[in-house]
Design a protein around this motif. Sequence first.
Motif, PDB file in Angstrom:
ATOM      1  N   GLY A  95      26.736 -31.252 -47.257  1.00  0.00           N
ATOM      2  CA  GLY A  95      26.025 -31.906 -46.163  1.00  0.00           C
ATOM      3  C   GLY A  95      25.247 -30.923 -45.307  1.00  0.00           C
ATOM      4  N   SER A  96      25.886 -29.788 -44.960  1.00  0.00           N
ATOM      5  CA  SER A  96      25.187 -28.794 -44.143  1.00  0.00           C
ATOM      6  C   SER A  96      23.999 -28.215 -44.888  1.00  0.00           C
ATOM      7  CB  SER A  96      26.165 -27.677 -43.765  1.00  0.00           C
ATOM      8  OG  SER A  96      27.274 -28.201 -43.052  1.00  0.00           O
ATOM      9  N   ARG A  97      24.190 -27.927 -46.168  1.00  0.00           N
ATOM     10  CA  ARG A  97      23.088 -27.377 -46.952  1.00  0.00           C
ATOM     11  C   ARG A  97      21.930 -28.373 -47.030  1.00  0.00           C
ATOM     12  NH1 ARG A  97      25.885 -25.739 -50.838  1.00  0.00           N
ATOM     13  NH2 ARG A  97      25.652 -27.464 -52.303  1.00  0.00           N
ATOM     14  N   HIS A  98      22.253 -29.638 -47.199  1.00  0.00           N
ATOM     15  CA  HIS A  98      21.196 -30.648 -47.279  1.00  0.00           C
ATOM     16  C   HIS A  98      20.447 -30.767 -45.951  1.00  0.00           C
ATOM     17  CE1 HIS A  98      19.222 -34.352 -48.584  1.00  0.00           C
ATOM     18  NE2 HIS A  98      19.458 -34.806 -47.367  1.00  0.00           N
ATOM     19  N   SER A  99      21.150 -30.696 -44.830  1.00  0.00           N
ATOM     20  CA  SER A  99      20.484 -30.802 -43.529  1.00  0.00           C
ATOM     21  C   SER A  99      19.545 -29.621 -43.296  1.00  0.00           C
ATOM     22  CB  SER A  99      21.536 -30.876 -42.420  1.00  0.00           C
ATOM     23  OG  SER A  99      22.351 -32.025 -42.577  1.00  0.00           O
ATOM     24  N   VAL A 100      20.015 -28.421 -43.609  1.00  0.00           N
ATOM     25  CA  VAL A 100      19.167 -27.235 -43.417  1.00  0.00           C
ATOM     26  C   VAL A 100      17.935 -27.308 -44.307  1.00  0.00           C
ATOM     27  CG1 VAL A 100      19.077 -24.730 -43.698  1.00  0.00           C
ATOM     28  CG2 VAL A 100      21.084 -25.799 -42.661  1.00  0.00           C
ATOM     29  N   LEU A 101      18.136 -27.690 -45.566  1.00  0.00           N
ATOM     30  CA  LEU A 101      16.997 -27.775 -46.484  1.00  0.00           C
ATOM     31  C   LEU A 101      16.026 -28.874 -46.077  1.00  0.00           C
ATOM     32  CD1 LEU A 101      18.770 -27.254 -49.937  1.00  0.00           C
ATOM     33  CD2 LEU A 101      17.360 -25.632 -48.671  1.00  0.00           C
ATOM     34  N   ALA A 102      16.554 -29.980 -45.548  1.00  0.00           N
ATOM     35  CA  ALA A 102      15.667 -31.058 -45.101  1.00  0.00           C
ATOM     36  C   ALA A 102      14.806 -30.604 -43.929  1.00  0.00           C
ATOM     37  CB  ALA A 102      16.486 -32.286 -44.717  1.00  0.00           C
ATOM     38  N   ILE A 103      15.418 -29.895 -42.975  1.00  0.00           N
ATOM     39  CA  ILE A 103      14.642 -29.390 -41.838  1.00  0.00           C
ATOM     40  C   ILE A 103      13.586 -28.393 -42.306  1.00  0.00           C
ATOM     41  CG2 ILE A 103      14.804 -28.043 -39.714  1.00  0.00           C
ATOM     42  CD1 ILE A 103      17.553 -29.307 -39.260  1.00  0.00           C
ATOM     43  N   LEU A 104      13.976 -27.498 -43.216  1.00  0.00           N
ATOM     44  CA  LEU A 104      12.997 -26.535 -43.747  1.00  0.00           C
ATOM     45  C   LEU A 104      11.877 -27.244 -44.505  1.00  0.00           C
ATOM     46  CD1 LEU A 104      15.339 -23.672 -45.034  1.00  0.00           C
ATOM     47  CD2 LEU A 104      13.941 -23.703 -42.964  1.00  0.00           C
ATOM     48  N   ARG A 105      12.216 -28.313 -45.223  1.00  0.00           N
ATOM     49  CA  ARG A 105      11.193 -29.032 -45.979  1.00  0.00           C
ATOM     50  C   ARG A 105      10.168 -29.671 -45.048  1.00  0.00           C
ATOM     51  NH1 ARG A 105      14.315 -32.021 -48.587  1.00  0.00           N
ATOM     52  NH2 ARG A 105      14.179 -33.959 -47.403  1.00  0.00           N
ATOM     53  N   TYR A 106      10.647 -30.315 -43.994  1.00  0.00           N
ATOM     54  CA  TYR A 106       9.699 -30.963 -43.079  1.00  0.00           C
ATOM     55  C   TYR A 106       8.903 -29.938 -42.274  1.00  0.00           C
ATOM     56  CZ  TYR A 106      11.954 -35.352 -44.234  1.00  0.00           C
ATOM     57  OH  TYR A 106      12.429 -36.441 -44.917  1.00  0.00           O
ATOM     58  N   LEU A 107       9.519 -28.818 -41.947  1.00  0.00           N
ATOM     59  CA  LEU A 107       8.751 -27.755 -41.295  1.00  0.00           C
ATOM     60  C   LEU A 107       7.673 -27.211 -42.221  1.00  0.00           C
ATOM     61  CD1 LEU A 107      11.525 -25.754 -39.379  1.00  0.00           C
ATOM     62  CD2 LEU A 107       9.786 -27.270 -38.417  1.00  0.00           C
ATOM     63  N   GLY A 108       8.012 -27.088 -43.518  1.00  0.00           N
ATOM     64  CA  GLY A 108       7.013 -26.647 -44.492  1.00  0.00           C
ATOM     65  C   GLY A 108       5.869 -27.636 -44.619  1.00  0.00           C
ATOM     66  N   PHE A 109       6.176 -28.926 -44.646  1.00  0.00           N
ATOM     67  CA  PHE A 109       5.125 -29.943 -44.700  1.00  0.00           C
ATOM     68  C   PHE A 109       4.235 -29.887 -43.454  1.00  0.00           C
ATOM     69  CE2 PHE A 109       7.828 -32.835 -47.616  1.00  0.00           C
ATOM     70  CZ  PHE A 109       7.345 -32.136 -48.709  1.00  0.00           C
ATOM     71  N   LEU A 110       4.859 -29.732 -42.295  1.00  0.00           N
ATOM     72  CA  LEU A 110       4.075 -29.654 -41.062  1.00  0.00           C
ATOM     73  C   LEU A 110       3.176 -28.419 -41.057  1.00  0.00           C
ATOM     74  CD1 LEU A 110       3.462 -30.730 -38.228  1.00  0.00           C
ATOM     75  CD2 LEU A 110       5.437 -29.418 -37.387  1.00  0.00           C
ATOM     76  N   LEU A 111       3.707 -27.275 -41.482  1.00  0.00           N
ATOM     77  CA  LEU A 111       2.903 -26.059 -41.546  1.00  0.00           C
ATOM     78  C   LEU A 111       1.752 -26.211 -42.536  1.00  0.00           C
ATOM     79  CD1 LEU A 111       2.537 -23.107 -40.708  1.00  0.00           C
ATOM     80  CD2 LEU A 111       4.092 -22.460 -42.558  1.00  0.00           C
ATOM     81  N   ALA A 112       2.017 -26.848 -43.699  1.00  0.00           N
ATOM     82  CA  ALA A 112       0.953 -27.056 -44.682  1.00  0.00           C
ATOM     83  C   ALA A 112      -0.155 -27.939 -44.122  1.00  0.00           C
ATOM     84  CB  ALA A 112       1.545 -27.676 -45.951  1.00  0.00           C
ATOM     85  N   ILE A 113       0.213 -28.985 -43.391  1.00  0.00           N
ATOM     86  CA  ILE A 113      -0.795 -29.870 -42.801  1.00  0.00           C
ATOM     87  C   ILE A 113      -1.623 -29.134 -41.758  1.00  0.00           C
ATOM     88  CG2 ILE A 113      -1.098 -31.940 -41.389  1.00  0.00           C
ATOM     89  CD1 ILE A 113       1.345 -33.116 -42.810  1.00  0.00           C
ATOM     90  N   LEU A 114      -0.975 -28.325 -40.925  1.00  0.00           N
ATOM     91  CA  LEU A 114      -1.714 -27.575 -39.909  1.00  0.00           C
ATOM     92  C   LEU A 114      -2.663 -26.559 -40.548  1.00  0.00           C
ATOM     93  CD1 LEU A 114       1.078 -26.952 -37.235  1.00  0.00           C
ATOM     94  CD2 LEU A 114      -0.770 -28.630 -37.170  1.00  0.00           C
ATOM     95  N   VAL A 115      -2.199 -25.861 -41.590  1.00  0.00           N
ATOM     96  CA  VAL A 115      -3.071 -24.894 -42.271  1.00  0.00           C
ATOM     97  C   VAL A 115      -4.251 -25.605 -42.921  1.00  0.00           C
ATOM     98  CG1 VAL A 115      -3.178 -23.256 -44.187  1.00  0.00           C
ATOM     99  CG2 VAL A 115      -1.245 -23.208 -42.624  1.00  0.00           C
ATOM    100  N   ALA A 116      -3.997 -26.761 -43.539  1.00  0.00           N
ATOM    101  CA  ALA A 116      -5.092 -27.507 -44.181  1.00  0.00           C
ATOM    102  C   ALA A 116      -6.100 -27.997 -43.142  1.00  0.00           C
ATOM    103  CB  ALA A 116      -4.517 -28.682 -44.971  1.00  0.00           C
ATOM    104  N   LEU A 117      -5.619 -28.504 -42.011  1.00  0.00           N
ATOM    105  CA  LEU A 117      -6.549 -28.952 -40.968  1.00  0.00           C
ATOM    106  C   LEU A 117      -7.366 -27.795 -40.414  1.00  0.00           C
ATOM    107  CD1 LEU A 117      -4.327 -31.510 -38.999  1.00  0.00           C
ATOM    108  CD2 LEU A 117      -6.236 -32.008 -40.522  1.00  0.00           C
ATOM    109  N   SER A 118      -6.726 -26.639 -40.228  1.00  0.00           N
ATOM    110  CA  SER A 118      -7.463 -25.478 -39.747  1.00  0.00           C
ATOM    111  C   SER A 118      -8.505 -25.025 -40.765  1.00  0.00           C
ATOM    112  CB  SER A 118      -6.482 -24.337 -39.450  1.00  0.00           C
ATOM    113  OG  SER A 118      -7.171 -23.178 -39.033  1.00  0.00           O
ATOM    114  N   THR A 119      -8.163 -25.077 -42.052  1.00  0.00           N
ATOM    115  CA  THR A 119      -9.129 -24.712 -43.090  1.00  0.00           C
ATOM    116  C   THR A 119     -10.295 -25.686 -43.128  1.00  0.00           C
ATOM    117  OG1 THR A 119      -7.322 -23.789 -44.401  1.00  0.00           O
ATOM    118  CG2 THR A 119      -9.390 -24.223 -45.554  1.00  0.00           C
ATOM    119  N   ALA A 120     -10.022 -26.966 -42.891  1.00  0.00           N
ATOM    120  CA  ALA A 120     -11.090 -27.971 -42.891  1.00  0.00           C
ATOM    121  C   ALA A 120     -12.006 -27.873 -41.683  1.00  0.00           C
ATOM    122  CB  ALA A 120     -10.485 -29.370 -42.964  1.00  0.00           C
ATOM    123  N   GLY A 121     -11.642 -27.033 -40.724  1.00  0.00           N
ATOM    124  CA  GLY A 121     -12.497 -26.866 -39.546  1.00  0.00           C
ATOM    125  C   GLY A 121     -12.111 -27.731 -38.379  1.00  0.00           C
ATOM    126  N   VAL A 122     -10.945 -28.381 -38.435  1.00  0.00           N
ATOM    127  CA  VAL A 122     -10.491 -29.213 -37.324  1.00  0.00           C
ATOM    128  C   VAL A 122      -9.861 -28.310 -36.268  1.00  0.00           C
ATOM    129  CG1 VAL A 122      -8.959 -31.089 -36.642  1.00  0.00           C
ATOM    130  CG2 VAL A 122     -10.121 -31.170 -38.853  1.00  0.00           C
TER     131      VAL A 122
END
Length: 754
Positions: free
Chosen positions: A516-543
Amino acid sequence: MNARGVRIGIGLAWIALLLWVGITAVYAENAQFTSDSLELKRIHESLAHSTDPRQLGPWRNEVQGIIHQANVCIQEETADLDNIDKGLKVVGPFVAGEPKSLTQLRDSLLRQQRRASGRQAACKVLYVGGNDILNSIHKKELALRTRYLFQRGADIFGQWQGLRALPAKVWDQERDFWLYHDGKPILEQSPVQGALGVGLALYIVSALLRRRSRRQQRHLYPLVAPFGLGLLAWSLGVFYPLMVLLAGVWTSFIVLTWAFKALLRHLQGLPTRAQREAVLLRVLWRPLRFVLTLASFIGLYELLDRQASRAVLDNVALLTVFHLLVAVALLWLLWRARRFTFFRRHVLSQLLLVLSILATVALDLLGYVNLADFLFFGLSVSVVSLLLALILTWIVEDLSESENDDSGVIGDFLRRRLGFSPAEIIPWVTWIKALLFVAIWLGALIATLFGWGLSHSGLALVWHYFVQGYTVGGMHVEPFRWLIALALLILLFNINNWLQRQLSNRSRLFRHMDVGSRHSVLAILRYLGFLLAILVALSTAGVALHNLAIIAGALSVGIGFGLQNIVNNFVSGLILLLERPIRVGDWVKVGNTEGTVQRLSIRYTLILTFDRTEVFVPNSELISGQVTNWMYSNSVLRLMIPLQIDHDADIDRVRQILEEVGRKHPEVLQEDDPRGLPPTALLLDVSPSALVFYLRVYISDCNRSFLTQTELRAMAVEALHRNGIRLAHPQQDVHLVTEVGERGTNPYSVAPPS
């Protein structure tokens, strides 16, 4: 000279230098503006008169350069005006008694504002005028192109008469170029005859060897004949244009035959789903070979005949003959394609294509040769491009799929290169297949556009707008940056998923954590990774990321109207991941749903019930409602196993037997385990038919509760029977009451028939 005089001299020199630089810059800007204005005026005046079509291309490129420079100038001056306005706001309006330096600064800013406004206005004039002249050039090109296409010449009879009317000198020049050398016929020369004989002999021998061979390269055996012909002719010094033409066309014919045969052999070796490509290629490869061989013949003929007379090649009658050959090849291709099931579903498209081919033939015969040539070239390139794109798409689909999984040949190749095991799924196969599809159909689209007259300058213009972008409603859009941002987003998403698998399967960082603890940590890291990817993509697009506050404000309005449930579940998911009241693998009960937690996501929780039903529970219900977690602090579970014993049994003996059964089971916690109590037999009820005993035990793993209950019941029943103790069965006493009637008979008896 004293030091003060030196300082004054240096200061005056700096002022003079600055004035000279400023005057030079202003003069250069004015000179550039004057030069661009005069050039636009000259082009505009030239367009009003009869224009050479070859001059329109350079004019278009020149005007596009002026427009681009004007656009850059407008953007730069607009930015300067914004900075000057900010400076004027900081300085403020004139106030009596203000410092002299502040007044000088304000005056300087106002002068800069006037100069920037003047330059901006001049650049806007150039920009607007350039666009008007560019539109005029496009209209002129369209008018000239339309006039050229609809120009009517001689019909087929007139074309044939024109071909026959060519001077004998022209035919003699063509004959001398191809059939003569130094005034002697080349076919009568012994080296030429020897080279042709050797080439023919090599072809016969290679054909016989090909017929008897089973190797995959046997269709390349005849390639020895043109190579031998060309090598021998070159060594003998008789490598004339006719020999080059013969060897080149012969080589292209053999290579095309081998290519189609090899592709057919490959497709026939694939699974049954690839037979559509095999059938299509088997039906169409001969017409395609004819068209491509004819194209190689025309190309070599024009390439070799540059030094001879062009009168024959430029004759309209020969162009009409070429169009007729291409039309016959296309009709032959469509006639053979009708046997393919895929084309039977597109009868209307085939009919329109046949009518288009016949219409171009009719235009050729009526004398509209330019229009017919345009249509023939466009139709030929379109048909060939679309067919090749369709075949390549099918091949990619077959290569990316296999009988056992969806990765296919591409997935196997990536597994070998990246070191993945055969059981691992390659997530990039889908994206690679999508990119290949986009590349194939984009190439087909570009080829088709070129076939219908898109010039290199037109493609350059499209590429310019694609890369540099365009302005729509005050917003500058750059498609190239958005495409790069999308590709980067896909790449980062896949990298994030790959890292998740690596951390969950191979990393030693989380070995000390439970599931359970491993799944919670990995889930938080996964959503942080998705958020970082979206921010990098928006910055690359010029937003601009600081504009996200506006987006957040718009989202807050949407949340207030219709997204409150989604946001509620989202926030509840974050609380569950951080506080972890439930974890993956826990046995929980939410309302009427009871089962094992399989997945914790940001929006819902997946619970697998004991009848193997998957239930998606919104996270808000887990936060606001009552949740029973059997495994929150530990997995210990108490079991109460009821047993009904006969009234005649010895109570102490029964308790001793049941407790002994509990002590013998390996899953039951014993006296020395502080997590529970030792096995205890309790007499908790006495019914009219039985003594109700309960065997109370604690087990270490609640997930084995049903199996442990079954085993304990079986052991208890066997031990009781072995000691002569009977289990009680429900008993019911039935009393029959007989009442005597008035005449001494039973009132419920049936009287005998009279």
